[in-house]
Design a protein around this motif. Sequence first.
Motif, PDB file in Angstrom:
ATOM      1  N   HIS A 112       0.848  -1.196   0.000  1.00 17.80           N
ATOM      2  CA  HIS A 112       0.000   0.000   0.000  1.00 17.80           C
ATOM      3  C   HIS A 112       0.882   1.245   0.000  1.00 17.80           C
ATOM      4  O   HIS A 112       1.001   1.958   0.995  1.00 17.80           O
ATOM      5  CB  HIS A 112      -0.943  -0.024   1.198  1.00 17.80           C
ATOM      6  CG  HIS A 112      -1.855  -1.204   1.196  1.00 17.80           C
ATOM      7  ND1 HIS A 112      -2.925  -1.318   0.332  1.00 17.80           N
ATOM      8  CD2 HIS A 112      -1.845  -2.343   1.936  1.00 17.80           C
ATOM      9  CE1 HIS A 112      -3.545  -2.479   0.541  1.00 17.80           C
ATOM     10  NE2 HIS A 112      -2.902  -3.109   1.503  1.00 17.80           N
ATOM     11  N   LEU A 113       1.477   1.507  -1.151  1.00 21.62           N
ATOM     12  CA  LEU A 113       2.513   2.525  -1.282  1.00 21.62           C
ATOM     13  C   LEU A 113       2.218   3.435  -2.469  1.00 21.62           C
ATOM     14  O   LEU A 113       1.815   2.975  -3.530  1.00 21.62           O
ATOM     15  CB  LEU A 113       3.881   1.848  -1.488  1.00 21.62           C
ATOM     16  CG  LEU A 113       5.061   2.743  -1.866  1.00 21.62           C
ATOM     17  CD1 LEU A 113       5.404   3.680  -0.718  1.00 21.62           C
ATOM     18  CD2 LEU A 113       6.263   1.882  -2.240  1.00 21.62           C
ATOM     19  N   ALA A 114       2.424   4.734  -2.258  1.00 26.15           N
ATOM     20  CA  ALA A 114       2.330   5.710  -3.344  1.00 26.15           C
ATOM     21  C   ALA A 114       3.569   6.589  -3.306  1.00 26.15           C
ATOM     22  O   ALA A 114       4.152   6.815  -2.250  1.00 26.15           O
ATOM     23  CB  ALA A 114       1.071   6.563  -3.184  1.00 26.15           C
ATOM     24  N   ARG A 115       3.984   7.056  -4.467  1.00 24.99           N
ATOM     25  CA  ARG A 115       5.150   7.941  -4.549  1.00 24.99           C
ATOM     26  C   ARG A 115       4.895   9.028  -5.581  1.00 24.99           C
ATOM     27  O   ARG A 115       4.112   8.842  -6.526  1.00 24.99           O
ATOM     28  CB  ARG A 115       6.416   7.150  -4.913  1.00 24.99           C
ATOM     29  CG  ARG A 115       6.427   6.617  -6.331  1.00 24.99           C
ATOM     30  CD  ARG A 115       7.613   5.721  -6.635  1.00 24.99           C
ATOM     31  NE  ARG A 115       8.884   6.418  -6.652  1.00 24.99           N
ATOM     32  CZ  ARG A 115       9.533   6.762  -7.773  1.00 24.99           C
ATOM     33  NH1 ARG A 115       8.996   6.506  -8.971  1.00 24.99           N
ATOM     34  NH2 ARG A 115      10.704   7.357  -7.715  1.00 24.99           N
ATOM     35  N   HIS A 116       5.573  10.152  -5.391  1.00 31.25           N
ATOM     36  CA  HIS A 116       5.461  11.249  -6.347  1.00 31.25           C
ATOM     37  C   HIS A 116       6.808  11.953  -6.424  1.00 31.25           C
ATOM     38  O   HIS A 116       7.417  12.267  -5.389  1.00 31.25           O
ATOM     39  CB  HIS A 116       4.382  12.257  -5.919  1.00 31.25           C
ATOM     40  CG  HIS A 116       4.222  13.399  -6.884  1.00 31.25           C
ATOM     41  ND1 HIS A 116       3.394  13.335  -7.985  1.00 31.25           N
ATOM     42  CD2 HIS A 116       4.804  14.636  -6.915  1.00 31.25           C
ATOM     43  CE1 HIS A 116       3.465  14.473  -8.644  1.00 31.25           C
ATOM     44  NE2 HIS A 116       4.315  15.278  -8.024  1.00 31.25           N
ATOM     45  N   ARG A 297       3.272   5.361   2.655  1.00 28.64           N
ATOM     46  CA  ARG A 297       2.842   3.974   2.801  1.00 28.64           C
ATOM     47  C   ARG A 297       1.855   3.883   3.964  1.00 28.64           C
ATOM     48  O   ARG A 297       2.053   4.504   5.014  1.00 28.64           O
ATOM     49  CB  ARG A 297       4.037   3.056   3.080  1.00 28.64           C
ATOM     50  CG  ARG A 297       3.682   1.566   2.961  1.00 28.64           C
ATOM     51  CD  ARG A 297       4.751   0.672   3.581  1.00 28.64           C
ATOM     52  NE  ARG A 297       6.091   0.973   3.131  1.00 28.64           N
ATOM     53  CZ  ARG A 297       6.644   0.472   2.026  1.00 28.64           C
ATOM     54  NH1 ARG A 297       5.956  -0.343   1.259  1.00 28.64           N
ATOM     55  NH2 ARG A 297       7.879   0.786   1.700  1.00 28.64           N
ATOM     56  N   LEU A 298       0.797   3.120   3.773  1.00 29.84           N
ATOM     57  CA  LEU A 298      -0.165   2.859   4.831  1.00 29.84           C
ATOM     58  C   LEU A 298      -0.155   1.388   5.188  1.00 29.84           C
ATOM     59  O   LEU A 298      -0.001   0.524   4.309  1.00 29.84           O
ATOM     60  CB  LEU A 298      -1.586   3.255   4.391  1.00 29.84           C
ATOM     61  CG  LEU A 298      -1.844   4.715   4.016  1.00 29.84           C
ATOM     62  CD1 LEU A 298      -3.310   4.903   3.639  1.00 29.84           C
ATOM     63  CD2 LEU A 298      -1.458   5.653   5.148  1.00 29.84           C
ATOM     64  N   ALA A 307      -8.219   0.194  -1.278  1.00 28.71           N
ATOM     65  CA  ALA A 307      -6.820  -0.132  -1.564  1.00 28.71           C
ATOM     66  C   ALA A 307      -6.080   1.019  -2.224  1.00 28.71           C
ATOM     67  O   ALA A 307      -4.851   1.090  -2.165  1.00 28.71           O
ATOM     68  CB  ALA A 307      -6.749  -1.374  -2.455  1.00 28.71           C
ATOM     69  N   ALA A 308      -6.814   1.941  -2.847  1.00 30.07           N
ATOM     70  CA  ALA A 308      -6.198   3.074  -3.535  1.00 30.07           C
ATOM     71  C   ALA A 308      -5.979   4.268  -2.605  1.00 30.07           C
ATOM     72  O   ALA A 308      -5.585   5.348  -3.065  1.00 30.07           O
ATOM     73  CB  ALA A 308      -7.060   3.500  -4.721  1.00 30.07           C
ATOM     74  N   LEU A 309      -6.212   4.089  -1.317  1.00 27.77           N
ATOM     75  CA  LEU A 309      -6.143   5.207  -0.365  1.00 27.77           C
ATOM     76  C   LEU A 309      -4.780   5.904  -0.349  1.00 27.77           C
ATOM     77  O   LEU A 309      -4.728   7.144  -0.337  1.00 27.77           O
ATOM     78  CB  LEU A 309      -6.519   4.715   1.037  1.00 27.77           C
ATOM     79  CG  LEU A 309      -6.710   5.768   2.110  1.00 27.77           C
ATOM     80  CD1 LEU A 309      -7.758   6.800   1.702  1.00 27.77           C
ATOM     81  CD2 LEU A 309      -7.103   5.107   3.438  1.00 27.77           C
ATOM     82  N   PRO A 310      -3.642   5.175  -0.345  1.00 29.90           N
ATOM     83  CA  PRO A 310      -2.348   5.885  -0.339  1.00 29.90           C
ATOM     84  C   PRO A 310      -2.194   6.839  -1.522  1.00 29.90           C
ATOM     85  O   PRO A 310      -1.726   7.967  -1.365  1.00 29.90           O
ATOM     86  CB  PRO A 310      -1.320   4.751  -0.388  1.00 29.90           C
ATOM     87  CG  PRO A 310      -2.024   3.585   0.195  1.00 29.90           C
ATOM     88  CD  PRO A 310      -3.455   3.718  -0.257  1.00 29.90           C
TER      89      PRO A 310
END
Length: 339
Positions: A112-116, A297-298, A307-310
């Motif tokens: 559950h990871l997002a980056r920018h 990361r959550l 699941a798209a929350l991060p």
Amino acid sequence: MDFLVKRDSLGLIFKVEKQLGRGDIFEVIADFADGSQQKIQFHHEHYDGLGALLECSKIWTGEPLQLPLFNLKSKDPFAQMASSVRGFWDDLKPRTTAWNSIQPQTTYSPEHLARHVFTPAETQNIIAAARGQNVSLSVFLLWHVNATVSAHLLSPEQRECHWLLPVNMRRRHSETSCSANRTSSVGLHFKRTDSLQSLSQVYQNSLNPWHARANETLAHAAALLGEKALLSLARARGERNAWIGSFTNLGNWNFPALPAGAHWPVSISIAPPAGTPCFPVGVGMVTWQGRLAVSLRLHAALCTQDAALPEKLLNEVTSQCVNFSSSQSMPSAPSDAHQ
């Protein structure tokens, strides 16, 4: 590697946590000029964030990075020592963080990871906006992250926010080539409604080298109890949540004179583990070759309904930062890494 864990108190703590299903995986994600991307996973049991960067620099065939040293010097050491005592005891106070929705029994997953990655121009605008508000880049970013997390994830009655800031503790030049955990932490405790400037004052008071030393000593003392005792302590703590999560700044890295043909990334990002419901949010920032990158990361316990929350949260954070900075143009703020 076992030798490193035995002499590494933080690594031993992560090793014990993993026996209870709590995660310690983090990644360095690198983008290259040819459009390719590389993701390298690390276990916090064996490496800290700067250590991971050091190992990656060897893979990228450039010169190994020279890691920074911990600085204990101060213009007013007695005031800092007094402040560190208050901060140390404040970190030990029992507290909880109330969430809108959290399922502590949810199986851990690092996915559950997002980056920018901001463009160089956006990066300069954000740095200028931070300077324009007379705050550091770390405070500017944390304030936006905390506002977004609070609005979407915290229960309305949760009035205080508690974050953990990792601190690099390498003291000797011989340790600048050490990739194992040489990290302590300090707690950051502030009101949910605090202004950007108020948070900046709390941040400056909390990021105290003596405070980091005290927490490091506590971790070493806990490790001396042995693995079985640490496991009992971790079980006793159970699922009680005291922190929102961790916020890591790995600093500002620029390489104006790279060797010809070096396979060196144009940007990187790094995200802390967020491997337990007790610390369910992990935020990492690093500026590399003039590009600021932010990762969020959550723990899966926060993502059971979305699941798209991060990605949604990070998109809001980055939009806020860009919008806040779009009309400002000020001199660059200094680097203020604490990992």
